[in-house]
Design a protein around this motif. Sequence first.
Motif, PDB file in Angstrom:
ATOM      1  N   VAL A  35       0.844  -1.201   0.000  1.00  0.00           N
ATOM      2  CA  VAL A  35       0.000   0.000   0.000  1.00  0.00           C
ATOM      3  C   VAL A  35       0.877   1.248   0.000  1.00  0.00           C
ATOM      4  O   VAL A  35       0.633   2.196  -0.739  1.00  0.00           O
ATOM      5  CB  VAL A  35      -1.005  -0.017   1.183  1.00  0.00           C
ATOM      6  CG1 VAL A  35      -1.788   1.285   1.240  1.00  0.00           C
ATOM      7  CG2 VAL A  35      -1.964  -1.199   1.041  1.00  0.00           C
ATOM      8  N   LEU A  36       1.954   1.229   0.788  1.00  0.00           N
ATOM      9  CA  LEU A  36       2.851   2.389   0.799  1.00  0.00           C
ATOM     10  C   LEU A  36       3.653   2.484  -0.497  1.00  0.00           C
ATOM     11  O   LEU A  36       3.722   3.542  -1.120  1.00  0.00           O
ATOM     12  CB  LEU A  36       3.816   2.348   1.990  1.00  0.00           C
ATOM     13  CG  LEU A  36       4.671   3.617   2.079  1.00  0.00           C
ATOM     14  CD1 LEU A  36       4.587   4.249   3.450  1.00  0.00           C
ATOM     15  CD2 LEU A  36       6.115   3.370   1.707  1.00  0.00           C
ATOM     16  N   PHE A  37       4.231   1.369  -0.961  1.00  0.00           N
ATOM     17  CA  PHE A  37       5.073   1.436  -2.161  1.00  0.00           C
ATOM     18  C   PHE A  37       4.257   1.758  -3.404  1.00  0.00           C
ATOM     19  O   PHE A  37       4.766   2.319  -4.358  1.00  0.00           O
ATOM     20  CB  PHE A  37       5.907   0.162  -2.316  1.00  0.00           C
ATOM     21  CG  PHE A  37       7.039   0.130  -1.335  1.00  0.00           C
ATOM     22  CD1 PHE A  37       8.223   0.809  -1.594  1.00  0.00           C
ATOM     23  CD2 PHE A  37       6.908  -0.516  -0.119  1.00  0.00           C
ATOM     24  CE1 PHE A  37       9.261   0.835  -0.669  1.00  0.00           C
ATOM     25  CE2 PHE A  37       7.943  -0.503   0.818  1.00  0.00           C
ATOM     26  CZ  PHE A  37       9.116   0.176   0.540  1.00  0.00           C
ATOM     27  N   ARG A  38       2.977   1.429  -3.365  1.00  0.00           N
ATOM     28  CA  ARG A  38       2.126   1.773  -4.499  1.00  0.00           C
ATOM     29  C   ARG A  38       1.969   3.286  -4.636  1.00  0.00           C
ATOM     30  O   ARG A  38       1.753   3.812  -5.726  1.00  0.00           O
ATOM     31  CB  ARG A  38       0.758   1.113  -4.346  1.00  0.00           C
ATOM     32  CG  ARG A  38      -0.026   1.292  -5.558  1.00  0.00           C
ATOM     33  CD  ARG A  38      -1.135   0.422  -5.871  1.00  0.00           C
ATOM     34  NE  ARG A  38      -1.706   0.992  -7.077  1.00  0.00           N
ATOM     35  CZ  ARG A  38      -1.406   0.601  -8.293  1.00  0.00           C
ATOM     36  NH1 ARG A  38      -0.613  -0.419  -8.477  1.00  0.00           N
ATOM     37  NH2 ARG A  38      -1.920   1.210  -9.333  1.00  0.00           N
ATOM     38  N   THR A  39       2.070   3.997  -3.504  1.00  0.00           N
ATOM     39  CA  THR A  39       1.926   5.462  -3.575  1.00  0.00           C
ATOM     40  C   THR A  39       3.249   6.139  -3.932  1.00  0.00           C
ATOM     41  O   THR A  39       3.286   7.353  -4.115  1.00  0.00           O
ATOM     42  CB  THR A  39       1.451   6.064  -2.229  1.00  0.00           C
ATOM     43  OG1 THR A  39       2.520   5.997  -1.265  1.00  0.00           O
ATOM     44  CG2 THR A  39       0.221   5.349  -1.688  1.00  0.00           C
ATOM     45  N   ALA A  40       4.353   5.372  -3.990  1.00  0.00           N
ATOM     46  CA  ALA A  40       5.677   5.983  -4.180  1.00  0.00           C
ATOM     47  C   ALA A  40       6.006   6.169  -5.661  1.00  0.00           C
ATOM     48  O   ALA A  40       5.811   5.267  -6.466  1.00  0.00           O
ATOM     49  CB  ALA A  40       6.744   5.120  -3.519  1.00  0.00           C
ATOM     50  N   ASP A  41       6.518   7.346  -6.018  1.00  0.00           N
ATOM     51  CA  ASP A  41       6.971   7.595  -7.394  1.00  0.00           C
ATOM     52  C   ASP A  41       8.370   7.035  -7.579  1.00  0.00           C
ATOM     53  O   ASP A  41       8.787   6.729  -8.690  1.00  0.00           O
ATOM     54  CB  ASP A  41       7.044   9.106  -7.663  1.00  0.00           C
ATOM     55  CG  ASP A  41       5.722   9.797  -7.375  1.00  0.00           C
ATOM     56  OD1 ASP A  41       4.764   9.498  -8.095  1.00  0.00           O
ATOM     57  OD2 ASP A  41       5.655  10.598  -6.423  1.00  0.00           O
ATOM     58  N   LEU A  42       9.082   6.946  -6.464  1.00  0.00           N
ATOM     59  CA  LEU A  42      10.498   6.630  -6.521  1.00  0.00           C
ATOM     60  C   LEU A  42      10.856   5.656  -5.409  1.00  0.00           C
ATOM     61  O   LEU A  42      10.485   5.862  -4.263  1.00  0.00           O
ATOM     62  CB  LEU A  42      11.239   7.961  -6.292  1.00  0.00           C
ATOM     63  CG  LEU A  42      12.679   8.089  -6.649  1.00  0.00           C
ATOM     64  CD1 LEU A  42      12.817   7.977  -8.150  1.00  0.00           C
ATOM     65  CD2 LEU A  42      13.188   9.468  -6.221  1.00  0.00           C
ATOM     66  N   LEU A  43      11.567   4.576  -5.788  1.00  0.00           N
ATOM     67  CA  LEU A  43      12.101   3.660  -4.779  1.00  0.00           C
ATOM     68  C   LEU A  43      13.611   3.880  -4.718  1.00  0.00           C
ATOM     69  O   LEU A  43      14.277   3.825  -5.754  1.00  0.00           O
ATOM     70  CB  LEU A  43      11.797   2.203  -5.165  1.00  0.00           C
ATOM     71  CG  LEU A  43      12.561   1.132  -4.377  1.00  0.00           C
ATOM     72  CD1 LEU A  43      12.102   1.092  -2.923  1.00  0.00           C
ATOM     73  CD2 LEU A  43      12.366  -0.248  -5.001  1.00  0.00           C
ATOM     74  N   VAL A  44      14.126   4.126  -3.537  1.00  0.00           N
ATOM     75  CA  VAL A  44      15.574   4.262  -3.383  1.00  0.00           C
ATOM     76  C   VAL A  44      16.073   3.129  -2.494  1.00  0.00           C
ATOM     77  O   VAL A  44      15.644   2.998  -1.347  1.00  0.00           O
ATOM     78  CB  VAL A  44      15.962   5.626  -2.776  1.00  0.00           C
ATOM     79  CG1 VAL A  44      17.480   5.757  -2.715  1.00  0.00           C
ATOM     80  CG2 VAL A  44      15.376   6.769  -3.590  1.00  0.00           C
ATOM     81  N   VAL A  45      16.938   2.295  -3.055  1.00  0.00           N
ATOM     82  CA  VAL A  45      17.566   1.230  -2.277  1.00  0.00           C
ATOM     83  C   VAL A  45      18.814   1.849  -1.653  1.00  0.00           C
ATOM     84  O   VAL A  45      19.746   2.245  -2.359  1.00  0.00           O
ATOM     85  CB  VAL A  45      17.931   0.022  -3.166  1.00  0.00           C
ATOM     86  CG1 VAL A  45      18.664  -1.038  -2.357  1.00  0.00           C
ATOM     87  CG2 VAL A  45      16.671  -0.565  -3.800  1.00  0.00           C
ATOM     88  N   THR A  46      18.802   1.982  -0.329  1.00  0.00           N
ATOM     89  CA  THR A  46      19.898   2.651   0.363  1.00  0.00           C
ATOM     90  C   THR A  46      20.880   1.619   0.935  1.00  0.00           C
ATOM     91  O   THR A  46      20.573   0.429   1.003  1.00  0.00           O
ATOM     92  CB  THR A  46      19.381   3.532   1.509  1.00  0.00           C
ATOM     93  OG1 THR A  46      18.659   2.712   2.423  1.00  0.00           O
ATOM     94  CG2 THR A  46      18.474   4.636   1.000  1.00  0.00           C
TER      95      THR A  46
END
Lengths: 223, 113
Positions: free
Chosen positions: A154-165
């Motif tokens: 649900v949270l990642f669906r709202t994200a425009d950008l995924l940053v793998v840190t």
Amino acid sequence: MSIKYEVMKNVLATNRLQAAHNRDFLRKRKIYTLNVMGSPGSGKTTLIEALIKELGSSGKSAVIEGDLATSLDGERISKLGVEVFQINTVGACHLNAEMIHRSLSQMDLTDTAFLFIENIGNLVCPAAYDLGEELRMALVSTPEGDDKPYKYPVLFRTADLLVVTKADLLGAVEFNIHRAEDDARKVRQDISIFQVSAMKGEGISELAKHIQSQREKMPKKFP
Amino acid sequence: MHEFSLAKEIERIVAETLAERDSKLSQVNLVVGGLSGVLPDALLSALEFISSEGPLKGAKFVIREEPAVFTCSACSAVTNPQPPIFCCMKCGSVKGELTGGTEFYIESLEVEE
């Protein structure tokens, strides 16, 4: 006598209205706003610090720091000489648009090009709240595991950008980068994905370039 | 964990809706989508907790849950995907739109007048 009133009111309508107001305020001032979300310890503050330094030549940054308690992160960021406003939610698990509105009214945003909002460390509740941002950035650090985009859709669906840190730890921890990327794209097909190590400075300039190019595309007014 | 703040917002909307009406609230009907990020059980607990007094006093709460709905642009099927997978359950295509599941609203209030 029993009567039924039709209401049909969205419970989050007030937050949405306030978020729209924030967005209008920020766009008019050409401030590109990022909502930075991720678990506690995923590296939100460190990434923001690295991006502020990298973006320095293309514009001033300001930061709204959300924490349950303490101003530790705010103090850290203010060492970079940028405008910082610390919100302590005293237990609340997310920031909302009203908190951002109150912060904006107390900040000096003269000549600010980028506003980072560091949300509360949490992969659940921030999903439901629009703050008036242009870009929603979700972080997953390699020690957390590659299954996070799938476990918190649900949270990642709202994200425009995924940053793998903490990408410098790939190899030292069990994290299959391909799995994380594939899962993130199943959750949101058009998500942009970046790998960074803020400590080593890797991937930061690519991410900063992306943010800059997105700012150039920002609509000049609302809606 | 944000269900408590959502319950307080529901209380505020109910109070606003029933302001200047001489009526006793008996039931609040809510709709919660599967992708809204709201946990129905947690929301019910929060509502029950705050309804011991104030505008929601004595009310019953009914939550209707709505599933995620995916409208496929490849085969036009309208199906109910199960998160975390958001694709057409008929042809498997990811091209399409979520047309339901994110809703969260107060549908109606039942009162005694």
